[in-house]
Design a protein around this motif. Structure first.
Motif, PDB file in Angstrom:
ATOM      1  N   LYS A   1       0.835  -1.200   0.000  1.00 20.41           N
ATOM      2  CA  LYS A   1       0.000   0.000   0.000  1.00 20.41           C
ATOM      3  C   LYS A   1       0.870   1.251   0.000  1.00 20.41           C
ATOM      4  O   LYS A   1       0.583   2.208  -0.702  1.00 20.41           O
ATOM      5  CB  LYS A   1      -0.928   0.020   1.223  1.00 20.41           C
ATOM      6  CG  LYS A   1      -2.089  -0.916   1.127  1.00 20.41           C
ATOM      7  CD  LYS A   1      -2.993  -0.763   2.312  1.00 20.41           C
ATOM      8  CE  LYS A   1      -4.155  -1.720   2.240  1.00 20.41           C
ATOM      9  NZ  LYS A   1      -5.061  -1.567   3.376  1.00 20.41           N
TER      10      LYS A   1
ATOM     11  N   SER B   1       1.077   3.937  -2.938  1.00 23.59           N
ATOM     12  CA  SER B   1       0.843   5.359  -2.679  1.00 23.59           C
ATOM     13  C   SER B   1       2.010   6.196  -3.176  1.00 23.59           C
ATOM     14  O   SER B   1       1.820   7.248  -3.782  1.00 23.59           O
ATOM     15  CB  SER B   1       0.646   5.600  -1.180  1.00 23.59           C
ATOM     16  OG  SER B   1      -0.529   4.973  -0.749  1.00 23.59           O
TER      17      SER B   1
ATOM     18  N   ARG C   1      -7.287  13.885  -9.903  1.00 24.69           N
ATOM     19  CA  ARG C   1      -8.377  12.991 -10.331  1.00 24.69           C
ATOM     20  C   ARG C   1      -7.796  11.734 -10.975  1.00 24.69           C
ATOM     21  O   ARG C   1      -8.213  10.612 -10.681  1.00 24.69           O
ATOM     22  CB  ARG C   1      -9.296  13.715 -11.317  1.00 24.69           C
ATOM     23  CG  ARG C   1     -10.511  12.880 -11.757  1.00 24.69           C
ATOM     24  CD  ARG C   1     -11.236  13.513 -12.938  1.00 24.69           C
ATOM     25  NE  ARG C   1     -10.434  13.618 -14.137  1.00 24.69           N
ATOM     26  CZ  ARG C   1     -10.118  12.574 -14.935  1.00 24.69           C
ATOM     27  NH1 ARG C   1     -10.520  11.365 -14.640  1.00 24.69           N
ATOM     28  NH2 ARG C   1      -9.392  12.762 -16.015  1.00 24.69           N
TER      29      ARG C   1
ATOM     30  N   ALA D   1      -6.270   9.539  -8.358  1.00 24.19           N
ATOM     31  CA  ALA D   1      -7.314   8.852  -7.585  1.00 24.19           C
ATOM     32  C   ALA D   1      -7.885   7.683  -8.379  1.00 24.19           C
ATOM     33  O   ALA D   1      -8.124   6.604  -7.826  1.00 24.19           O
ATOM     34  CB  ALA D   1      -8.430   9.835  -7.205  1.00 24.19           C
ATOM     35  N   GLU D   2      -8.083   7.880  -9.675  1.00 20.88           N
ATOM     36  CA  GLU D   2      -8.568   6.776 -10.513  1.00 20.88           C
ATOM     37  C   GLU D   2      -7.570   5.633 -10.528  1.00 20.88           C
ATOM     38  O   GLU D   2      -7.944   4.464 -10.434  1.00 20.88           O
ATOM     39  CB  GLU D   2      -8.827   7.264 -11.945  1.00 20.88           C
ATOM     40  CG  GLU D   2     -10.055   8.120 -12.094  1.00 20.88           C
ATOM     41  CD  GLU D   2     -10.224   8.664 -13.511  1.00 20.88           C
ATOM     42  OE1 GLU D   2      -9.384   8.374 -14.384  1.00 20.88           O
ATOM     43  OE2 GLU D   2     -11.205   9.392 -13.731  1.00 20.88           O
ATOM     44  N   GLU D   3      -6.294   5.969 -10.645  1.00 23.43           N
ATOM     45  CA  GLU D   3      -5.250   4.948 -10.647  1.00 23.43           C
ATOM     46  C   GLU D   3      -5.209   4.216  -9.301  1.00 23.43           C
ATOM     47  O   GLU D   3      -5.063   3.001  -9.257  1.00 23.43           O
ATOM     48  CB  GLU D   3      -3.887   5.565 -10.959  1.00 23.43           C
ATOM     49  CG  GLU D   3      -2.751   4.582 -10.950  1.00 23.43           C
ATOM     50  CD  GLU D   3      -2.815   3.529 -12.046  1.00 23.43           C
ATOM     51  OE1 GLU D   3      -2.214   2.457 -11.855  1.00 23.43           O
ATOM     52  OE2 GLU D   3      -3.456   3.758 -13.081  1.00 23.43           O
ATOM     53  N   ALA D   4      -5.357   4.974  -8.215  1.00 22.47           N
ATOM     54  CA  ALA D   4      -5.366   4.361  -6.888  1.00 22.47           C
ATOM     55  C   ALA D   4      -6.547   3.409  -6.741  1.00 22.47           C
ATOM     56  O   ALA D   4      -6.413   2.315  -6.183  1.00 22.47           O
ATOM     57  CB  ALA D   4      -5.406   5.437  -5.803  1.00 22.47           C
ATOM     58  N   GLU D   5      -7.693   3.820  -7.247  1.00 25.37           N
ATOM     59  CA  GLU D   5      -8.873   2.955  -7.193  1.00 25.37           C
ATOM     60  C   GLU D   5      -8.639   1.687  -8.004  1.00 25.37           C
ATOM     61  O   GLU D   5      -9.032   0.593  -7.592  1.00 25.37           O
ATOM     62  CB  GLU D   5     -10.106   3.697  -7.708  1.00 25.37           C
ATOM     63  CG  GLU D   5     -10.597   4.782  -6.765  1.00 25.37           C
ATOM     64  CD  GLU D   5     -11.681   5.651  -7.384  1.00 25.37           C
ATOM     65  OE1 GLU D   5     -12.206   5.310  -8.467  1.00 25.37           O
ATOM     66  OE2 GLU D   5     -12.014   6.680  -6.772  1.00 25.37           O
ATOM     67  N   ASP D   6      -7.983   1.820  -9.158  1.00 26.37           N
ATOM     68  CA  ASP D   6      -7.680   0.663  -9.996  1.00 26.37           C
ATOM     69  C   ASP D   6      -6.710  -0.280  -9.289  1.00 26.37           C
ATOM     70  O   ASP D   6      -6.897  -1.499  -9.298  1.00 26.37           O
ATOM     71  CB  ASP D   6      -7.112   1.128 -11.336  1.00 26.37           C
ATOM     72  CG  ASP D   6      -7.022   0.005 -12.346  1.00 26.37           C
ATOM     73  OD1 ASP D   6      -8.006  -0.756 -12.482  1.00 26.37           O
ATOM     74  OD2 ASP D   6      -5.970  -0.114 -12.997  1.00 26.37           O
TER      75      ASP D   6
ATOM     76  N   ALA E   1      -6.278  -0.558  -6.056  1.00 30.85           N
ATOM     77  CA  ALA E   1      -7.014  -1.166  -4.945  1.00 30.85           C
ATOM     78  C   ALA E   1      -7.950  -2.271  -5.442  1.00 30.85           C
ATOM     79  O   ALA E   1      -8.045  -3.338  -4.823  1.00 30.85           O
ATOM     80  CB  ALA E   1      -7.804  -0.099  -4.188  1.00 30.85           C
ATOM     81  N   ARG E   2      -8.628  -2.017  -6.568  1.00 31.83           N
ATOM     82  CA  ARG E   2      -9.528  -3.030  -7.126  1.00 31.83           C
ATOM     83  C   ARG E   2      -8.754  -4.286  -7.498  1.00 31.83           C
ATOM     84  O   ARG E   2      -9.149  -5.406  -7.173  1.00 31.83           O
ATOM     85  CB  ARG E   2     -10.269  -2.477  -8.351  1.00 31.83           C
ATOM     86  CG  ARG E   2     -11.230  -3.480  -9.004  1.00 31.83           C
ATOM     87  CD  ARG E   2     -11.792  -2.966 -10.326  1.00 31.83           C
ATOM     88  NE  ARG E   2     -10.799  -2.456 -11.249  1.00 31.83           N
ATOM     89  CZ  ARG E   2      -9.978  -3.208 -11.978  1.00 31.83           C
ATOM     90  NH1 ARG E   2     -10.002  -4.515 -11.884  1.00 31.83           N
ATOM     91  NH2 ARG E   2      -9.102  -2.649 -12.798  1.00 31.83           N
TER      92      ARG E   2
ATOM     93  N   ARG F   1      -7.771  -6.106  -4.333  1.00 31.49           N
ATOM     94  CA  ARG F   1      -8.918  -6.836  -3.745  1.00 31.49           C
ATOM     95  C   ARG F   1      -9.213  -8.100  -4.539  1.00 31.49           C
ATOM     96  O   ARG F   1      -9.468  -9.166  -3.966  1.00 31.49           O
ATOM     97  CB  ARG F   1     -10.156  -5.933  -3.706  1.00 31.49           C
ATOM     98  CG  ARG F   1     -10.176  -4.936  -2.582  1.00 31.49           C
ATOM     99  CD  ARG F   1     -11.529  -4.249  -2.440  1.00 31.49           C
ATOM    100  NE  ARG F   1     -11.959  -3.581  -3.658  1.00 31.49           N
ATOM    101  CZ  ARG F   1     -11.649  -2.331  -3.987  1.00 31.49           C
ATOM    102  NH1 ARG F   1     -10.890  -1.612  -3.195  1.00 31.49           N
ATOM    103  NH2 ARG F   1     -12.105  -1.795  -5.100  1.00 31.49           N
TER     104      ARG F   1
END
Length: 124
Positions: free
Chosen positions: A4, A8, A82, A85-90, A92-93, A96
């Motif tokens: 993580k 980051s 933005r 954040a999209e890359e971070a969400e990707d 994280a997805r 998971r």
């Protein structure tokens, strides 16, 4: 936890390099008011008045350019944020999904082991 932190750090580096390459952080030079604007007393003559008026009009234009430059910086920073954040969400997805897959693989292996173990007849 290390992954993580690494993710980051990667995203922050990506955002910063995105800003740097997009021309953000271009220096916006804040203009100074002309010295005639804060002088004391009345203008001595029409020429002094017109000269100061012209300087004030130039100053107004420079301020408008400065504001536009700063707004571009804000817009570019928001866009980079933005995207980060999209890359971070990707990231994280995908993490998971990998955890879910690993858990499923483990459960399948335990089930297979237990099936084999229940068929094992030569228990020590």
């Amino acid at each position: 936890m290390k992954s993580k932190i690494a993710a980051s750090a990667f995203l922050m580096t990506l955002a910063i390099s995105s800003l740097a390459s997009s021309g953000a952080w271009a220096y916006c030079s804040e203009p100074r008011a002309p010295s005639c604007a804060d002088g004391y007393g009345s203008f001595q003559d029409e020429w002094e008045f017109n000269s100061c008026k012209s300087d004030m009009e130039t100053y107004k234009s420079e301020i408008e350019d400065f504001i536009s430059c700063k707004q571009r910086e804000v817009d570019e920073a928001n866009e980079a944020a933005r995207k980060a954040a999209e890359e971070a969400e990707d990231v994280a997805r995908r993490a998971r999904n990998a955890v879910e897959q690993a858990t499923s693989d483990y459960n399948d292996a335990v089930r297979d082991f237990n099936t084999r173990a229940s068929n094992y007849t030569d228990h020590p």
